[in-house]
Motif scaffolding. Structure first.
Motif, PDB file in Angstrom:
ATOM      1  N   ASN A   1       2.467 -32.448 -37.978  1.00  0.00           N
ATOM      2  CA  ASN A   1       1.611 -31.275 -37.944  1.00  0.00           C
ATOM      3  C   ASN A   1       0.513 -31.504 -36.920  1.00  0.00           C
ATOM      4  O   ASN A   1       0.212 -32.639 -36.546  1.00  0.00           O
ATOM      5  N   GLY A   2      -0.089 -30.427 -36.478  1.00  0.00           N
ATOM      6  CA  GLY A   2      -1.207 -30.544 -35.555  1.00  0.00           C
ATOM      7  C   GLY A   2      -0.782 -30.315 -34.121  1.00  0.00           C
ATOM      8  O   GLY A   2       0.343 -29.936 -33.830  1.00  0.00           O
ATOM      9  N   VAL A   3      -1.732 -30.541 -33.230  1.00  0.00           N
ATOM     10  CA  VAL A   3      -1.528 -30.317 -31.804  1.00  0.00           C
ATOM     11  C   VAL A   3      -1.924 -31.578 -31.050  1.00  0.00           C
ATOM     12  O   VAL A   3      -2.246 -32.595 -31.671  1.00  0.00           O
ATOM     13  N   GLU A   4      -1.882 -31.503 -29.740  1.00  0.00           N
ATOM     14  CA  GLU A   4      -2.273 -32.634 -28.885  1.00  0.00           C
ATOM     15  C   GLU A   4      -1.404 -33.857 -29.133  1.00  0.00           C
ATOM     16  O   GLU A   4      -1.876 -34.993 -29.092  1.00  0.00           O
ATOM     17  N   HIS A   5      -0.114 -33.632 -29.374  1.00  0.00           N
ATOM     18  CA  HIS A   5       0.794 -34.756 -29.617  1.00  0.00           C
ATOM     19  C   HIS A   5       0.832 -35.725 -28.442  1.00  0.00           C
ATOM     20  O   HIS A   5       0.779 -36.935 -28.634  1.00  0.00           O
ATOM     21  N   VAL A   6       0.937 -35.186 -27.237  1.00  0.00           N
ATOM     22  CA  VAL A   6       1.063 -36.067 -26.061  1.00  0.00           C
ATOM     23  C   VAL A   6      -0.199 -36.898 -25.892  1.00  0.00           C
ATOM     24  O   VAL A   6      -0.130 -38.112 -25.687  1.00  0.00           O
ATOM     25  N   ALA A   7      -1.363 -36.276 -26.013  1.00  0.00           N
ATOM     26  CA  ALA A   7      -2.622 -37.012 -25.860  1.00  0.00           C
ATOM     27  C   ALA A   7      -2.748 -38.111 -26.912  1.00  0.00           C
ATOM     28  O   ALA A   7      -3.226 -39.212 -26.623  1.00  0.00           O
ATOM     29  N   ARG A   8      -2.311 -37.827 -28.151  1.00  0.00           N
ATOM     30  CA  ARG A   8      -2.411 -38.815 -29.232  1.00  0.00           C
ATOM     31  C   ARG A   8      -1.447 -39.979 -29.010  1.00  0.00           C
ATOM     32  O   ARG A   8      -1.744 -41.125 -29.315  1.00  0.00           O
ATOM     33  N   LEU A   9      -0.259 -39.680 -28.472  1.00  0.00           N
ATOM     34  CA  LEU A   9       0.787 -40.701 -28.334  1.00  0.00           C
ATOM     35  C   LEU A   9       0.709 -41.489 -27.032  1.00  0.00           C
ATOM     36  O   LEU A   9       1.175 -42.629 -26.989  1.00  0.00           O
ATOM     37  N   ARG A  10       0.161 -40.909 -25.984  1.00  0.00           N
ATOM     38  CA  ARG A  10       0.210 -41.555 -24.671  1.00  0.00           C
ATOM     39  C   ARG A  10      -0.380 -42.971 -24.676  1.00  0.00           C
ATOM     40  O   ARG A  10       0.176 -43.854 -24.027  1.00  0.00           O
ATOM     41  N   PRO A  11      -1.456 -43.261 -25.420  1.00  0.00           N
ATOM     42  CA  PRO A  11      -1.946 -44.656 -25.421  1.00  0.00           C
ATOM     43  C   PRO A  11      -0.942 -45.644 -26.030  1.00  0.00           C
ATOM     44  O   PRO A  11      -1.025 -46.840 -25.768  1.00  0.00           O
ATOM     45  N   LEU A  12      -0.007 -45.154 -26.835  1.00  0.00           N
ATOM     46  CA  LEU A  12       0.951 -46.013 -27.531  1.00  0.00           C
ATOM     47  C   LEU A  12       2.321 -46.010 -26.863  1.00  0.00           C
ATOM     48  O   LEU A  12       3.127 -46.907 -27.113  1.00  0.00           O
ATOM     49  N   VAL A  13       2.604 -44.986 -26.076  1.00  0.00           N
ATOM     50  CA  VAL A  13       3.924 -44.797 -25.487  1.00  0.00           C
ATOM     51  C   VAL A  13       3.740 -44.575 -23.991  1.00  0.00           C
ATOM     52  O   VAL A  13       3.307 -43.504 -23.574  1.00  0.00           O
ATOM     53  N   ALA A  14       4.072 -45.596 -23.210  1.00  0.00           N
ATOM     54  CA  ALA A  14       3.839 -45.519 -21.763  1.00  0.00           C
ATOM     55  C   ALA A  14       5.092 -45.151 -20.978  1.00  0.00           C
ATOM     56  O   ALA A  14       5.012 -44.471 -19.959  1.00  0.00           O
ATOM     57  N   ARG A  15       6.262 -45.610 -21.422  1.00  0.00           N
ATOM     58  CA  ARG A  15       7.493 -45.432 -20.639  1.00  0.00           C
ATOM     59  C   ARG A  15       8.424 -44.364 -21.201  1.00  0.00           C
ATOM     60  O   ARG A  15       9.099 -43.672 -20.447  1.00  0.00           O
ATOM     61  N   ALA A  16       8.494 -44.257 -22.513  1.00  0.00           N
ATOM     62  CA  ALA A  16       9.395 -43.270 -23.134  1.00  0.00           C
ATOM     63  C   ALA A  16       8.860 -41.860 -22.888  1.00  0.00           C
ATOM     64  O   ALA A  16       7.666 -41.659 -22.660  1.00  0.00           O
ATOM     65  N   GLU A  17       9.769 -40.896 -22.964  1.00  0.00           N
ATOM     66  CA  GLU A  17       9.374 -39.493 -22.861  1.00  0.00           C
ATOM     67  C   GLU A  17       8.866 -39.030 -24.220  1.00  0.00           C
ATOM     68  O   GLU A  17       9.514 -39.251 -25.246  1.00  0.00           O
TER      69      GLU A  17
END
Length: 180
Positions: A103-119
């Protein structure tokens, strides 16, 4: 992976009501599914409108030894994302798609610090289900992921072909993550 008839590896991080529902249907579609959990359980059971899906996918309590997945379904609550970071970092590689089923928004912003190479594949999820015991889910309505048009949407559609999961692709509008 993701073509019909082709076995694709899927890791599900967060195997509660929603994660368990999407995991069970990936197993039913014949894919190689790993449930990434804190506490193991014997069997994944999803009851839905008089049908029962029972499966015994691979269960892992740590990333070591889990085959690198083609798809990662992140179905923790949004505030539990950091607690799943060891899974995300272990599975972060080029060619992997991390589908954010939160739920929620800003998924990419939340995940980008943890996921650098995967889409990172943000979704909007509609799935009415509840956990009645670890690994035992009662699904009441919907099983829909809305995802931006493109390769990931096509791949998810293929991944879930022939199951009760619906994938709806939608156009992206500049400045808006997903439009329903």
């Amino acid at each position: 992976g993701g073509r019909p008839g082709v076995v694709t590896s899927v890791a599900v991080v967060g195997v509660g009501s929603v994660g368990g529902f999407f995991a069970a249907h990936a197993v039913a579609a014949g894919h190689d599914v790993t449930l990434c959990v804190h506490t193991p359980f014997d069997e994944l059971v999803v009851e839905s409108e008089g049908t029962v899906l029972r499966s015994r996918p691979r269960i892992a309590v740590e990333p070591a030894g889990v085959p690198p997945p083609d798809w990662v379904l992140l179905a923790t609550k949004a505030h539990q994302t950091e607690g799943a970071s060891h899974w995300l970092r272990a599975f972060d590689r080029a060619g992997t798609k991390v589908v954010v089923i939160q739920n929620g928004v800003e998924h990419v912003a939340r995940l980008r610090p943890l996921v650098a190479r995967a889409e990172i594949v943000p979704t909007v999820v509609y799935c009415g289900a509840e956990v009645i015991a670890p690994g035992h889910i009662v699904h009441r309505r919907n099983g829909l992921l809305i995802v931006e048009e493109g390769d990931a949407a096509r791949g998810l559609t293929e991944l879930y072909a022939g199951t009760a999961v619906a994938i709806r692709a939608t156009a992206r509008v500049p400045g808006v993550h997903l439009v329903l």
